[in-house]
Design a protein around this motif. Structure first.
Motif, PDB file in Angstrom:
ATOM      1  N   PHE A  59      -9.207  -4.765  -9.322  1.00 14.34           N
ATOM      2  CA  PHE A  59      -7.913  -3.692  -8.931  1.00 14.34           C
ATOM      3  C   PHE A  59      -7.253  -4.399  -7.333  1.00 14.34           C
ATOM      4  O   PHE A  59      -7.866  -5.141  -7.013  1.00 14.34           O
ATOM      5  CB  PHE A  59      -8.083  -2.253  -8.288  1.00 14.34           C
ATOM      6  CG  PHE A  59      -8.943  -1.287  -9.066  1.00 14.34           C
ATOM      7  CD1 PHE A  59      -8.165  -0.693 -10.357  1.00 14.34           C
ATOM      8  CD2 PHE A  59     -10.096  -1.298  -9.622  1.00 14.34           C
ATOM      9  CE1 PHE A  59      -8.198  -0.024 -11.142  1.00 14.34           C
ATOM     10  CE2 PHE A  59     -10.574  -0.523 -10.759  1.00 14.34           C
ATOM     11  CZ  PHE A  59     -10.060   0.093 -11.429  1.00 14.34           C
ATOM     12  N   LEU A  96     -13.259   3.039   2.044  1.00 11.50           N
ATOM     13  CA  LEU A  96     -12.709   3.107   0.889  1.00 11.50           C
ATOM     14  C   LEU A  96     -13.598   3.806  -0.104  1.00 11.50           C
ATOM     15  O   LEU A  96     -14.901   3.892   0.596  1.00 11.50           O
ATOM     16  CB  LEU A  96     -13.259   1.320  -0.134  1.00 11.50           C
ATOM     17  CG  LEU A  96     -13.072   1.033  -1.110  1.00 11.50           C
ATOM     18  CD1 LEU A  96     -11.968   1.498  -2.300  1.00 11.50           C
ATOM     19  CD2 LEU A  96     -13.900   0.525  -1.739  1.00 11.50           C
ATOM     20  N   VAL A 153      -4.783  -4.381  -4.656  1.00 11.19           N
ATOM     21  CA  VAL A 153      -4.744  -3.566  -3.994  1.00 11.19           C
ATOM     22  C   VAL A 153      -3.940  -3.871  -2.351  1.00 11.19           C
ATOM     23  O   VAL A 153      -2.764  -2.854  -1.856  1.00 11.19           O
ATOM     24  CB  VAL A 153      -5.951  -2.572  -3.646  1.00 11.19           C
ATOM     25  CG1 VAL A 153      -6.930  -2.101  -4.869  1.00 11.19           C
ATOM     26  CG2 VAL A 153      -6.800  -3.642  -2.501  1.00 11.19           C
ATOM     27  N   CYS A 190       0.790  -0.819  -0.315  1.00 13.51           N
ATOM     28  CA  CYS A 190      -0.213   0.143  -0.340  1.00 13.51           C
ATOM     29  C   CYS A 190       0.983   0.977  -0.011  1.00 13.51           C
ATOM     30  O   CYS A 190       1.482   1.712   1.215  1.00 13.51           O
ATOM     31  CB  CYS A 190      -0.510  -0.216   1.027  1.00 13.51           C
ATOM     32  SG  CYS A 190      -2.576   1.187   1.113  1.00 13.51           S
ATOM     33  N   TYR A 233      -9.813   5.407  -4.255  1.00 12.10           N
ATOM     34  CA  TYR A 233      -8.967   5.436  -2.667  1.00 12.10           C
ATOM     35  C   TYR A 233      -9.742   4.793  -1.764  1.00 12.10           C
ATOM     36  O   TYR A 233     -11.139   5.005  -1.281  1.00 12.10           O
ATOM     37  CB  TYR A 233      -8.565   6.988  -3.075  1.00 12.10           C
ATOM     38  CG  TYR A 233      -9.558   7.854  -2.695  1.00 12.10           C
ATOM     39  CD1 TYR A 233      -9.623   8.313  -1.196  1.00 12.10           C
ATOM     40  CD2 TYR A 233     -10.468   8.582  -3.478  1.00 12.10           C
ATOM     41  CE1 TYR A 233     -10.412   9.754  -1.226  1.00 12.10           C
ATOM     42  CE2 TYR A 233     -11.117   9.801  -2.970  1.00 12.10           C
ATOM     43  CZ  TYR A 233     -11.269   9.965  -1.875  1.00 12.10           C
ATOM     44  OH  TYR A 233     -12.161  10.676  -1.199  1.00 12.10           O
ATOM     45  N   GLU A 277      -7.953  -7.337  -3.167  1.00 10.83           N
ATOM     46  CA  GLU A 277      -9.284  -6.546  -4.532  1.00 10.83           C
ATOM     47  C   GLU A 277     -10.421  -6.205  -4.225  1.00 10.83           C
ATOM     48  O   GLU A 277     -11.245  -6.331  -3.310  1.00 10.83           O
ATOM     49  CB  GLU A 277      -9.131  -7.853  -5.420  1.00 10.83           C
ATOM     50  CG  GLU A 277      -7.707  -9.112  -5.409  1.00 10.83           C
ATOM     51  CD  GLU A 277      -8.229 -10.107  -6.106  1.00 10.83           C
ATOM     52  OE1 GLU A 277      -9.342 -10.624  -6.079  1.00 10.83           O
ATOM     53  OE2 GLU A 277      -7.137 -10.757  -6.509  1.00 10.83           O
ATOM     54  N   ILE A 333      -5.877   4.671  -6.217  1.00  8.63           N
ATOM     55  CA  ILE A 333      -6.390   3.575  -6.858  1.00  8.63           C
ATOM     56  C   ILE A 333      -6.188   4.502  -8.518  1.00  8.63           C
ATOM     57  O   ILE A 333      -4.966   3.893  -9.253  1.00  8.63           O
ATOM     58  CB  ILE A 333      -6.944   2.779  -6.302  1.00  8.63           C
ATOM     59  CG1 ILE A 333      -6.492   1.976  -4.690  1.00  8.63           C
ATOM     60  CG2 ILE A 333      -6.529   1.281  -7.136  1.00  8.63           C
ATOM     61  CD1 ILE A 333      -5.446   1.815  -5.105  1.00  8.63           C
ATOM     62  N   CYS A 389      -3.789  -3.812 -12.038  1.00  7.23           N
ATOM     63  CA  CYS A 389      -5.256  -3.874 -12.663  1.00  7.23           C
ATOM     64  C   CYS A 389      -5.459  -5.047 -13.892  1.00  7.23           C
ATOM     65  O   CYS A 389      -4.446  -5.400 -14.646  1.00  7.23           O
ATOM     66  CB  CYS A 389      -6.880  -3.404 -13.125  1.00  7.23           C
ATOM     67  SG  CYS A 389      -6.178  -2.235 -14.820  1.00  7.23           S
ATOM     68  N   CYS A 418      -4.661  -2.783   1.026  1.00  8.87           N
ATOM     69  CA  CYS A 418      -4.494  -1.876   1.819  1.00  8.87           C
ATOM     70  C   CYS A 418      -5.148  -2.127   3.005  1.00  8.87           C
ATOM     71  O   CYS A 418      -6.303  -2.360   3.038  1.00  8.87           O
ATOM     72  CB  CYS A 418      -4.499  -0.896   1.092  1.00  8.87           C
ATOM     73  SG  CYS A 418      -4.808   0.630   1.289  1.00  8.87           S
ATOM     74  N   THR A 424      -4.337   6.403   0.206  1.00  5.72           N
ATOM     75  CA  THR A 424      -3.942   5.819  -0.999  1.00  5.72           C
ATOM     76  C   THR A 424      -4.475   5.814  -2.002  1.00  5.72           C
ATOM     77  O   THR A 424      -6.214   4.955  -2.217  1.00  5.72           O
ATOM     78  CB  THR A 424      -3.678   4.200  -0.160  1.00  5.72           C
ATOM     79  OG1 THR A 424      -3.316   4.325   0.627  1.00  5.72           O
ATOM     80  CG2 THR A 424      -2.657   3.379  -1.133  1.00  5.72           C
ATOM     81  N   PRO A 438      -4.000   7.259  -9.902  1.00  3.90           N
ATOM     82  CA  PRO A 438      -2.753   6.536  -8.958  1.00  3.90           C
ATOM     83  C   PRO A 438      -2.096   7.625  -9.131  1.00  3.90           C
ATOM     84  O   PRO A 438      -1.267   8.015  -8.030  1.00  3.90           O
ATOM     85  CB  PRO A 438      -2.089   5.665  -9.593  1.00  3.90           C
ATOM     86  CG  PRO A 438      -2.251   5.680 -10.940  1.00  3.90           C
ATOM     87  CD  PRO A 438      -3.768   6.528 -10.861  1.00  3.90           C
TER      88      PRO A 438
END
Length: 181
Positions: free
Chosen positions: A61, A70, A63, A1, A160, A147, A11, A26, A65, A9, A14
């Motif tokens: 995606f 989210l 991720v 992350c 993000y 994911e 995504i 991805c 994290c 963070t 980005p």
């Protein structure tokens, strides 16, 4: 992350560069997935968004994290839309959370939960508290989201994670929903 100076963070996008599939971790399925601009978000400099067309189209995606929240900014352009979140709890057990407008009530078992999603016309802002969701759905402690998969016809402009809830003005300009125009 990847961490930024703030506790967030990004995504999608980005960073403040135009979106490019090569810069995203991805996997796409389906032939009608593209990067386009959406003038509804800004008339002067429309931002790049990912567009999925058809119920067979999806983007996942990857991720990994551990941030609590989210955030997704999306626009449904067809009847059905589904978000699948693959998370892991503090014991290492995987949990799947399906958030969809195909469901009208909540269902859950030991490893999977399905939640209804009500979609209005236009762009939608969705902020999901993953800690709270895992605690309520599975009596589990959230460790990380691994994911995020989006199925169905839609546009996605922002995706993000954040550790605390930020106001729009506190976010980096490329993640803001409101423009200074």
């Amino acid at each position: 992350c990847q961490a930024t100076t703030m506790e967030l963070t990004p995504i999608l996008p980005p960073n403040d560069s135009p979106i490019d599939f090569d810069m995203l971790d991805c996997m796409v399925k389906g032939t009608e997935i593209s990067i386009t601009e959406d003038k509804e978000l800004s008339l002067t400099t429309p931002p790049s968004v990912i567009e999925l067309i058809g119920h067979e189209s999806s983007i996942t995606f990857f991720v990994d994290c551990s941030r609590q929240y989210l955030v997704v900014n999306f626009k449904s352009v067809d009847r059905f839309l589904t978000f699948v979140l693959t998370c892991v709890d503090d014991t290492g057990e995987m949990k799947n959370i399906v958030i969809t407008n195909k469901a009208s009530f909540i269902t859950a078992d030991r490893r999977s939960a399905k939640l209804p999603l009500q979609i209005e016309e236009g762009w939608q802002f969705l902020c999901i508290d993953l800690e709270d969701l895992l605690a309520n759905a599975f009596s589990a402690t959230f460790a990380a989201c691994k994911e995020i998969t989006v199925h169905g016809s839609c546009r996605i402009s922002k995706l993000y994670f954040q550790s605390v809830l930020y106001s729009d003005v506190e976010l980096p300009k490329y993640l803001r929903l409101l423009n200074d125009e």
